[in-house]
Structures are given as structure tokens and as C-alpha cells.
Design a protein around this motif. Structure first.
Motif, PDB file in Angstrom:
ATOM      1  N   ASP A  87       0.939  -1.122   0.134  1.00 41.18           N
ATOM      2  CA  ASP A  87      -0.016   0.028   0.011  1.00 41.18           C
ATOM      3  C   ASP A  87       0.832   1.309   0.241  1.00 41.18           C
ATOM      4  O   ASP A  87       1.613   1.557   0.830  1.00 41.18           O
ATOM      5  CB  ASP A  87      -0.681   0.168   1.110  1.00 41.18           C
ATOM      6  CG  ASP A  87      -1.791   0.947   1.503  1.00 41.18           C
ATOM      7  OD1 ASP A  87      -1.929   1.757   0.219  1.00 41.18           O
ATOM      8  OD2 ASP A  87      -2.441   1.246   2.423  1.00 41.18           O
ATOM      9  N   TRP A  88       0.637   2.299  -1.057  1.00 39.67           N
ATOM     10  CA  TRP A  88       1.601   3.556  -1.010  1.00 39.67           C
ATOM     11  C   TRP A  88       0.461   4.414  -0.358  1.00 39.67           C
ATOM     12  O   TRP A  88      -0.584   4.598  -0.596  1.00 39.67           O
ATOM     13  CB  TRP A  88       1.930   3.946  -2.475  1.00 39.67           C
ATOM     14  CG  TRP A  88       2.358   5.183  -2.378  1.00 39.67           C
ATOM     15  CD1 TRP A  88       3.864   5.446  -2.159  1.00 39.67           C
ATOM     16  CD2 TRP A  88       1.701   6.451  -2.426  1.00 39.67           C
ATOM     17  NE1 TRP A  88       3.893   6.746  -2.232  1.00 39.67           N
ATOM     18  CE2 TRP A  88       2.508   7.509  -2.461  1.00 39.67           C
ATOM     19  CE3 TRP A  88       0.520   6.875  -2.551  1.00 39.67           C
ATOM     20  CZ2 TRP A  88       2.386   8.686  -2.357  1.00 39.67           C
ATOM     21  CZ3 TRP A  88       0.077   8.397  -2.806  1.00 39.67           C
ATOM     22  CH2 TRP A  88       1.177   9.475  -2.456  1.00 39.67           C
ATOM     23  N   VAL A  89       1.003   4.767   0.799  1.00 44.91           N
ATOM     24  CA  VAL A  89       0.439   5.956   1.644  1.00 44.91           C
ATOM     25  C   VAL A  89       0.897   7.290   1.537  1.00 44.91           C
ATOM     26  O   VAL A  89       2.121   7.434   1.799  1.00 44.91           O
ATOM     27  CB  VAL A  89       0.195   5.554   3.166  1.00 44.91           C
ATOM     28  CG1 VAL A  89      -0.405   6.383   4.094  1.00 44.91           C
ATOM     29  CG2 VAL A  89      -0.092   3.827   3.358  1.00 44.91           C
ATOM     30  N   HIS A 149       0.928  12.249   5.341  1.00 45.42           N
ATOM     31  CA  HIS A 149      -0.278  12.377   6.158  1.00 45.42           C
ATOM     32  C   HIS A 149       0.407  12.940   7.609  1.00 45.42           C
ATOM     33  O   HIS A 149       1.481  12.367   8.101  1.00 45.42           O
ATOM     34  CB  HIS A 149      -0.984  11.140   6.517  1.00 45.42           C
ATOM     35  CG  HIS A 149      -0.161   9.930   6.673  1.00 45.42           C
ATOM     36  ND1 HIS A 149       0.414   9.243   6.065  1.00 45.42           N
ATOM     37  CD2 HIS A 149      -0.103   9.349   7.957  1.00 45.42           C
ATOM     38  CE1 HIS A 149       1.146   8.032   6.507  1.00 45.42           C
ATOM     39  NE2 HIS A 149       0.697   8.286   7.860  1.00 45.42           N
ATOM     40  N   ASP A 178       5.558  10.027   2.867  1.00 41.88           N
ATOM     41  CA  ASP A 178       4.908   8.792   2.187  1.00 41.88           C
ATOM     42  C   ASP A 178       5.460   7.563   2.845  1.00 41.88           C
ATOM     43  O   ASP A 178       6.501   7.829   3.382  1.00 41.88           O
ATOM     44  CB  ASP A 178       4.564   8.937   0.786  1.00 41.88           C
ATOM     45  CG  ASP A 178       6.017   8.944  -0.273  1.00 41.88           C
ATOM     46  OD1 ASP A 178       7.052   9.144   0.667  1.00 41.88           O
ATOM     47  OD2 ASP A 178       5.979   8.669  -1.340  1.00 41.88           O
ATOM     48  N   ARG A 230      -5.790   2.372   8.419  1.00 42.53           N
ATOM     49  CA  ARG A 230      -4.881   1.943   7.532  1.00 42.53           C
ATOM     50  C   ARG A 230      -4.531   0.589   7.539  1.00 42.53           C
ATOM     51  O   ARG A 230      -4.181   0.038   6.539  1.00 42.53           O
ATOM     52  CB  ARG A 230      -3.688   2.988   7.562  1.00 42.53           C
ATOM     53  CG  ARG A 230      -4.114   4.327   6.825  1.00 42.53           C
ATOM     54  CD  ARG A 230      -2.722   5.329   6.853  1.00 42.53           C
ATOM     55  NE  ARG A 230      -2.965   6.504   6.384  1.00 42.53           N
ATOM     56  CZ  ARG A 230      -3.239   7.514   7.200  1.00 42.53           C
ATOM     57  NH1 ARG A 230      -3.184   7.259   8.310  1.00 42.53           N
ATOM     58  NH2 ARG A 230      -3.588   8.820   6.311  1.00 42.53           N
ATOM     59  N   GLN A 231      -3.950   0.044   8.664  1.00 44.20           N
ATOM     60  CA  GLN A 231      -3.414  -1.453   8.791  1.00 44.20           C
ATOM     61  C   GLN A 231      -4.684  -2.362   8.613  1.00 44.20           C
ATOM     62  O   GLN A 231      -4.626  -3.177   7.905  1.00 44.20           O
ATOM     63  CB  GLN A 231      -2.917  -1.439  10.183  1.00 44.20           C
ATOM     64  CG  GLN A 231      -1.780  -2.733  10.006  1.00 44.20           C
ATOM     65  CD  GLN A 231      -1.220  -2.978  11.223  1.00 44.20           C
ATOM     66  OE1 GLN A 231      -1.849  -3.024  12.586  1.00 44.20           O
ATOM     67  NE2 GLN A 231       0.090  -2.892  11.257  1.00 44.20           N
ATOM     68  N   ARG A 285      -5.206  -2.636   4.738  1.00 44.42           N
ATOM     69  CA  ARG A 285      -4.088  -3.690   4.163  1.00 44.42           C
ATOM     70  C   ARG A 285      -4.467  -5.022   4.585  1.00 44.42           C
ATOM     71  O   ARG A 285      -4.204  -6.001   3.665  1.00 44.42           O
ATOM     72  CB  ARG A 285      -2.675  -3.177   4.589  1.00 44.42           C
ATOM     73  CG  ARG A 285      -2.527  -2.009   4.048  1.00 44.42           C
ATOM     74  CD  ARG A 285      -0.804  -1.837   4.330  1.00 44.42           C
ATOM     75  NE  ARG A 285      -0.594  -1.314   5.350  1.00 44.42           N
ATOM     76  CZ  ARG A 285      -0.596   0.050   5.797  1.00 44.42           C
ATOM     77  NH1 ARG A 285      -0.908   0.861   5.155  1.00 44.42           N
ATOM     78  NH2 ARG A 285      -0.109   0.417   7.254  1.00 44.42           N
ATOM     79  N   ARG A 315      -3.327   1.889  -3.265  1.00 44.39           N
ATOM     80  CA  ARG A 315      -3.021   3.480  -3.214  1.00 44.39           C
ATOM     81  C   ARG A 315      -3.860   3.913  -2.074  1.00 44.39           C
ATOM     82  O   ARG A 315      -4.967   4.126  -2.424  1.00 44.39           O
ATOM     83  CB  ARG A 315      -3.048   4.020  -4.353  1.00 44.39           C
ATOM     84  CG  ARG A 315      -2.718   5.536  -4.288  1.00 44.39           C
ATOM     85  CD  ARG A 315      -2.518   6.099  -5.796  1.00 44.39           C
ATOM     86  NE  ARG A 315      -2.316   7.550  -5.543  1.00 44.39           N
ATOM     87  CZ  ARG A 315      -1.719   8.252  -6.532  1.00 44.39           C
ATOM     88  NH1 ARG A 315      -1.003   7.733  -7.662  1.00 44.39           N
ATOM     89  NH2 ARG A 315      -1.542   9.510  -6.091  1.00 44.39           N
ATOM     90  N   ASN A 316      -3.076   4.418  -0.882  1.00 42.68           N
ATOM     91  CA  ASN A 316      -3.894   5.027   0.203  1.00 42.68           C
ATOM     92  C   ASN A 316      -5.242   3.909   0.519  1.00 42.68           C
ATOM     93  O   ASN A 316      -6.237   4.502   0.769  1.00 42.68           O
ATOM     94  CB  ASN A 316      -4.620   6.359  -0.041  1.00 42.68           C
ATOM     95  CG  ASN A 316      -3.294   7.295   0.013  1.00 42.68           C
ATOM     96  OD1 ASN A 316      -2.819   7.094   0.786  1.00 42.68           O
ATOM     97  ND2 ASN A 316      -3.260   8.102  -1.099  1.00 42.68           N
ATOM     98  N   GLY A 317      -4.926   2.636   0.601  1.00 40.76           N
ATOM     99  CA  GLY A 317      -5.945   1.511   0.829  1.00 40.76           C
ATOM    100  C   GLY A 317      -6.761   1.136  -0.197  1.00 40.76           C
ATOM    101  O   GLY A 317      -7.526   0.426   0.091  1.00 40.76           O
TER     102      GLY A 317
END
Length: 165
Positions: free
Chosen positions: A85-87, A90, A95, A139-140, A143, A160-162
Motif C-alpha cells: 500500500d502506497w500511503v 499524512h 509517504d 490504514r492497517q 491492508r 494506493r491509500n488503501g
């Protein structure tokens, strides 16, 4: 190496200027009843999947193996990639690439020998998957949901961002 010192200096300068990515690697670890292992970190509230941040120039799967050894005294040989996952940036954070690997099903003996072996983990516990998912940070959790789907359908995911792309 090219043998050209000027070329090597040029490449080194470019490398020094390029962006660095933070990377984290977490594991899906289950027992024979299909329950999911979570850890309770001491440095923040709530539960997490086992794993953590990669150090400089450390491959994500090596970071995961190191974290499992450090935090749970667990040696895992085989890991299977499930998702990344690219986060985006934030809060105060740049990132991040968040990897999830399948670390398999632990034997009863491995489970009996599990113990927090680092001050960062206060406890560990196996939870039924729906219960585990409610305990994870958002977020976790996203994923983990995608990684669990990969266990079922065998199709690795890029998020990408979940959001799966």
C-alpha cells in the motif's frame, strides 16, 4: 562499476538528491483455528499486526523477519508477499510503502513459545479475524483485509491509500 570517477560522483550526487521512501512490513500470522495474531505496542494505543519499520537499505521482508525476532522471539523462514500500500503524506509523515506478507500458520509449539521479547510489545493474542480487524488502526485494517483476500484468491494487490488499483 564503470571505472570513471566522474560518472560515479555524478551518480552518487543524484542518489543523494532522490527521495527516500519509508517502508513498513507486517505479517499475517495465524493459528490452526484460523485466528490472527496481533500485538499490543507499548508506544501507542491499540493493537497491530506483528512487524514494523524497515531500517535504511533493509529489504521489507528482512525488516519483517528482524522485527518478529526482536519483538516476539519468532524466527520465520518463509514469507509470501500479499500486498503493498502506497500511503501518501499524512500528518507529520512523508509517504510510506506498507507491505503485508503471509508468515503462515504457527504450530502449537511455536505458539507456546511466543513471548514479547522487546519493551515495544506488552502482549500478543490470537483473535478471530472479524474481531482482529476491528482492533486494527484504519490504514492497517485496510491492508489486512486486502491481504486476507489474497490468501483466498491468490492475487497479490497493489493499493494506493488503501484502495486497490
Amino acid at each position: 562499476m564503470s571505472g570513471d570517477p566522474g560518472r560515479e560522483a555524478y551518480l552518487a550526487e543524484g542518489n543523494a538528491r532522490q527521495a527516500r521512501k519509508r517502508a513498513a512490513a507486517d505479517a499475517l500470522i495465524r493459528d490452526h483455528d484460523g485466528r490472527l495474531l496481533l500485538v499490543n505496542p507499548t508506544y501507542k494505543s491499540g493493537w497491530d499486526l506483528p512487524g514494523g519499520m524497515a531500517e535504511g537499505n533493509e529489504a521489507p521482508e528482512d525488516a519483517l523477519r528482524r522485527e518478529l525476532r526482536e519483538e516476539l522471539d519468532l524466527a520465520v523462514a518463509d514469507l509470501r508477499f500479499l500486498c503493498v500500500d502506497w500511503v501518501g503524506p499524512h500528518g507529520p509523515w512523508d509517504d510510506l510503502l506498507g507491505f503485508v506478507f503471509d508468515a503462515g500458520i504457527l504450530s502449537p509449539q511455536q505458539i507456546a513459545e511466543l513471548k514479547p521479547s522487546d519493551e515495544e510489545i506488552s502482549e500478543h493474542r490470537f483473535f478471530e479475524i472479524p474481531d482482529a480487524l476491528t482492533l486494527l488502526p484504519e490504514r492497517q485494517r485496510v491492508r489486512a483485509v486486502n491481504a486476507i483476500q489474497v490468501l483466498e484468491d491468490g492475487v497479490p494487490r497493489y493499493l494506493r491509500n488503501g484502495v486497490a488499483l
